[in-house]
Design a protein around this motif. Structure first.
Motif, PDB file in Angstrom:
ATOM      1  N   ASP A  75      18.776  19.115  -3.067  1.00  0.00           N
ATOM      2  CA  ASP A  75      19.385  19.432  -4.363  1.00  0.00           C
ATOM      3  C   ASP A  75      20.206  20.724  -4.271  1.00  0.00           C
ATOM      4  N   LEU A  76      19.647  21.700  -3.548  1.00  0.00           N
ATOM      5  CA  LEU A  76      20.321  22.994  -3.395  1.00  0.00           C
ATOM      6  C   LEU A  76      21.697  22.824  -2.753  1.00  0.00           C
ATOM      7  N   TYR A  77      21.783  21.944  -1.756  1.00  0.00           N
ATOM      8  CA  TYR A  77      23.049  21.710  -1.047  1.00  0.00           C
ATOM      9  C   TYR A  77      23.896  20.604  -1.691  1.00  0.00           C
ATOM     10  N   GLU A  78      23.403  20.076  -2.824  1.00  0.00           N
ATOM     11  CA  GLU A  78      24.117  19.053  -3.596  1.00  0.00           C
ATOM     12  C   GLU A  78      24.499  17.860  -2.707  1.00  0.00           C
ATOM     13  N   LEU A  79      23.502  17.339  -1.993  1.00  0.00           N
ATOM     14  CA  LEU A  79      23.739  16.202  -1.110  1.00  0.00           C
ATOM     15  C   LEU A  79      23.721  14.895  -1.890  1.00  0.00           C
ATOM     16  N   THR A  80      24.551  13.963  -1.464  1.00  0.00           N
ATOM     17  CA  THR A  80      24.584  12.634  -2.076  1.00  0.00           C
ATOM     18  C   THR A  80      23.448  11.791  -1.504  1.00  0.00           C
ATOM     19  N   PRO A  81      23.099  10.665  -2.159  1.00  0.00           N
ATOM     20  CA  PRO A  81      22.062   9.775  -1.610  1.00  0.00           C
ATOM     21  C   PRO A  81      22.386   9.336  -0.178  1.00  0.00           C
ATOM     22  N   GLY A  82      23.654   9.078   0.115  1.00  0.00           N
ATOM     23  CA  GLY A  82      24.040   8.669   1.462  1.00  0.00           C
ATOM     24  C   GLY A  82      23.815   9.774   2.479  1.00  0.00           C
TER      25      GLY A  82
END
Length: 491
Positions: free
Chosen positions: A473-480
């Motif tokens: 979440d901190l790095y704002e990663l996508t599900p992929g």
């Protein structure tokens, strides 16, 4: 351009650290399990035609052969003395020329017997027939007994050692990435093939509703992290490397040995300090040892500091700390044989000054060999080994990032898959750090506090997984992107 600094040179004290230097600073793709003997071809002094002073001066001369049947054109020469080595280097070049090696293609690394590099050299603007009058370009430091006029101090461009035979071959899509480690070839698939691969992944994922996420390629995620995050070196978290003793087996001791020395002589406790190094048995919280800490008399006024000679100083040292003196006497040959950069004024002393301020109080420590595993230490433990780093801080944010699956994945894809070797300070300073809010920091802190309270608790794996999700979440990663990290981390 890759730059070698004085700190990089000072880290080299033996064959093992020299091998680290070749992989980490010169970026040579040497497999980790190989020794120097495995990757060198030796030229005898006789074969080089060396005689008199030159024969006595050269300990050995070797050419690095990183790939089978493919010389690197990098010559390693170990000298007995730094005095007068330039003339000897010219004589070696002449001998190599007679052996069929064009000096114009060669790069020289000149070291002492302990593999401490003191000079780098190459022939400038050399035509083979002009060898005798060619200018030998010396890049070096003035240190110990070195007294030479040099063209560049303190900054050595490592890409001078790029293999001269390296060629670009567009037909085979073989390239050298100038922004990454040189002399490493990477096969880049045609764009059409990449698109087919992505399309195939998309079709495959659509057939499974549980995996219905847009696929991501590793290079895409690496690029995103570097574009959207701040390099660690540009943050308030500063990296410091550990100290070098040159003989850890003499100075680094266990609790049982510490107690034995104090029982024999209570005064021993004055110079035995807490230590943290690379050998750890558990995660998050380090196992501390002890170090016999005797800074050099050049920097500290010991009882023996003003002795007339080493014999007199040794007697005073034995009278002052008899138990410690008796212990170190068992390592006398090793202590005297250390490189000058590790010894103090006397053979039993360390070269370091008093306790470094960056080691005082809370800090994150971690060994620089992948994967990164970080620990939190609240003591004043001295960090031992140039391959152990620390970040002075009471903030757990960096600790959670370094111990996350994201960090493991990043290091693996950025460096390990490309034969990157150790995570030296330059690489670590490039590590991407995301902006963190107060709320996110509070959540991570509470979890770490639970782990540190009992690192052996069966609840720790679940707490670590919770940290991983918060880091995503901190790095704002996508599900992929999360899927990519999870799949590669579980291999």
């Amino acid at each position: 351009m890759f730059i070698i600094t004085i700190d990089d040179i000072e880290d080299v004290i033996d064959e093992d650290t020299f091998m680290e230097f070749l992989t980490d600073m010169l970026h040579l793709p040497i497999p980790e399990d190989l020794t120097l003997e495995d990757i060198t071809s030796i030229f005898s002094n006789k074969a080089l035609g060396l005689s008199g002073f030159n024969d006595q001066q050269v300990l050995d001369c070797q050419e690095l052969c990183i790939s089978p049947d493919k010389p690197s054109d990098i010559i390693l020469i170990r000298f007995k003395s730094e005095t007068g080595y330039i003339g000897t280097l010219q004589a070696v070049a002449k001998g190599l020329d007679q052996q069929g090696n064009n000096p114009a293609d060669l790069r020289f690394i000149c070291t002492d017997e302990f593999f401490q590099p003191f000079a780098f050299a190459y022939f400038k603007d050399l035509a083979r027939e002009d060898r005798r009058t060619a200018e030998l370009n010396i890049l070096s430091w003035t240190q110990d007994n070195t007294r030479i006029s040099i063209s560049s101090e303190h900054e050595i461009p490592a890409d001078l050692f790029l293999n001269q035979s390296t060629e670009r071959t567009s037909g085979d899509n073989l390239i050298v990435d100038e922004k990454d480690d040189f002399d490493k070839k990477e096969v880049i698939p045609d764009k059409i093939e990449v698109e087919k691969e992505v399309e195939s992944s998309k079709i495959e994922s659509k057939t499974n509703l549980k995996d219905n996420v847009t696929p991501v390629l590793p290079d895409e995620l690496l690029e995103k992290l570097q574009k959207t995050c701040t390099p660690l070196g540009d943050t308030d978290w500063k990296i410091h490397k550990g100290v070098i003793t040159g003989c850890n087996k003499a100075y680094v001791i266990e609790e049982s040995k510490r107690q034995e020395l104090i029982d024999e002589d209570p005064k021993s406790a004055e110079i035995i300090k807490l230590a943290v190094g690379k050998h750890q048995e558990n995660l998050w919280k380090p196992v501390l040892k002890y170090i016999i800490w005797i800074p050099s008399s050049k920097n500290k006024q010991w009882e023996w500091a003003d002795a007339k000679n080493e014999t007199e100083a040794k007697k005073i040292f034995a009278q002052t700390y008899p138990a410690i003196s008796n212990h170190l006497s068992g390592f006398e040959i090793d202590l005297k044989g250390r490189h000058a950069s590790c010894k103090g004024k006397y053979s039993w002393e360390l070269t370091h000054r008093e306790h470094k301020p960056e080691f005082l109080g809370p800090k994150i420590t971690f060994y620089d060999k992948p994967p990164v595993v970080a620990y939190y230490d609240e003591s004043d433990a001295i960090v031992v080994s140039p391959f152990v780093h620390c970040i002075p801080t009471t903030d757990f944010s960096m600790l959670t990032i370094l111990n996350s699956k994201l960090a493991e994945w990043y290091v693996q894809n950025k460096y390990e898959k490309k034969g990157g070797g150790r995570l030296n300070k330059n690489k670590l300073n490039d590590f991407p750090v995301a902006d963190i809010t107060t709320k996110q920091k509070t959540k991570l802190t509470k979890i770490v506090e639970q782990i540190l309270e009992n690192p052996d608790s069966p609840k720790v794996p679940d707490l670590e997984e919770e940290i991983n999700q918060l880091i995503y979440d901190l790095y704002e990663l996508t599900p992929g992107e999360v899927k990519l990290i999870e799949e590669e981390s579980n291999k």
